[in-house]
Design an enzyme around this catalytic site. Sequence first.
Site, short mmCIF file in Angstrom:
data_model
loop_
_atom_site.label_atom_id
_atom_site.label_comp_id
_atom_site.label_asym_id
_atom_site.label_seq_id
_atom_site.Cartn_x
_atom_site.Cartn_y
_atom_site.Cartn_z
N LYS A 1 11.99 -11.38 46.60
CA LYS A 1 11.35 -10.22 46.49
C LYS A 1 10.43 -10.04 45.43
O LYS A 1 9.46 -9.91 44.79
CB LYS A 1 11.93 -8.47 46.38
N LYS B 1 11.73 -9.51 61.47
CA LYS B 1 12.63 -8.31 61.42
C LYS B 1 11.58 -7.17 60.75
O LYS B 1 10.81 -6.99 60.28
CB LYS B 1 13.25 -8.42 59.72
N LYS C 1 9.47 -1.30 58.36
CA LYS C 1 8.76 -0.18 57.74
C LYS C 1 7.89 -0.43 57.00
O LYS C 1 6.35 -0.46 57.44
CB LYS C 1 9.26 1.47 57.17
#
Length: 333
Positions: A111, A191, A194
Amino acid sequence: MARVFSGIQPSGELHIGNYLGAVRNWVALQERHECFFSIVDYHAITQSYEPAQLEAQTFDMAVGLLAAGIDPERCVLFVQSHVPEHTELAWVLTTVTPLGELERMTQFKDKSQLQESVPAGLLNYPVLQAADILLYKADLVPVGQDQEQHLELVREIVRKWNRRFGAGFFPEPQVHHTEAKRIVGLDGQAKMSKSLNNTIGILDDPERIWQLLRPAMTDPARVRRIDPGDPAKCNVFSLHQYFSPADTVDHVADSCRGAKWGCLDCKRVLADNIIAAFVPMRERAAELRAHPERVHEILRSGAERARAVAAETMAAVRAAMGLLPAEKVALRR
Ligand code: TRP
């Protein structure tokens, strides 16, 4: 009875990835254990997000969880930011967490690569996660594989804190595995999540489910209808294994290998089974949306029950660490 804690980010919709990968397991665990489930909004703000949407996303996640079978009579469901002890214990735990371990976390590395300036919150994310779990002295933490490294770090934090401030105070939490493997998204690439826009929401209406499934990635070898496919290479087939009865799964595999039908035929059958599986949840969600005050009441009572436990842990932590008790100066918390 074992204590269970788990958290889910308020991404808005509950999708079939987090349903199969986590929430279905939560619903089963609440029958057998003392469970605390939290919508972790303080975790959500460590990544870029839309402030104007967070509140609605948090509410929608609560609706999704309740619709999916999370039962406030059988567990404690609450919003993380409603229980201030979460951030309080997180701070305390930063003082025993090795910086090097935080920097080593693969989720942090992934990230932080996406950002030019890395907020410290992203680095400390697993410390807040440790606080979530440890406030309730949870023994079991149902999470997917991607969270195992965080759980290992939580156990290390426990050992460090216990060694310094109180042997055996916090139990070392264990991962509780789900049978469902990683649920791959409709793009067949990553994976289901959203933020990648590769999901089907469990509350999506039938037409939308079909619109999402229709272009979904299948075995690339099936260019034309007459090309045989390999179900093992097809994510649509893997979804059939979760949603279709065994004889349908056999029929799907056979029709694919023998090029006896097209991918669209296969997807239509899957769409119908997914739609049918979530009918009761869509109904429950509609009922809750019509009565938002019921959801609010569930979250209020959940936060109060969580707080009773969390405050007790936090008071013991402060005492063990030698902080001047607020009661000594007659301060009421
Ligand atoms: N990090 C978890 C995830 O992304 C969510 C989470 C936050 C969590 N706190 C937790 C999971 C505590 C288990 C226990 O899925």
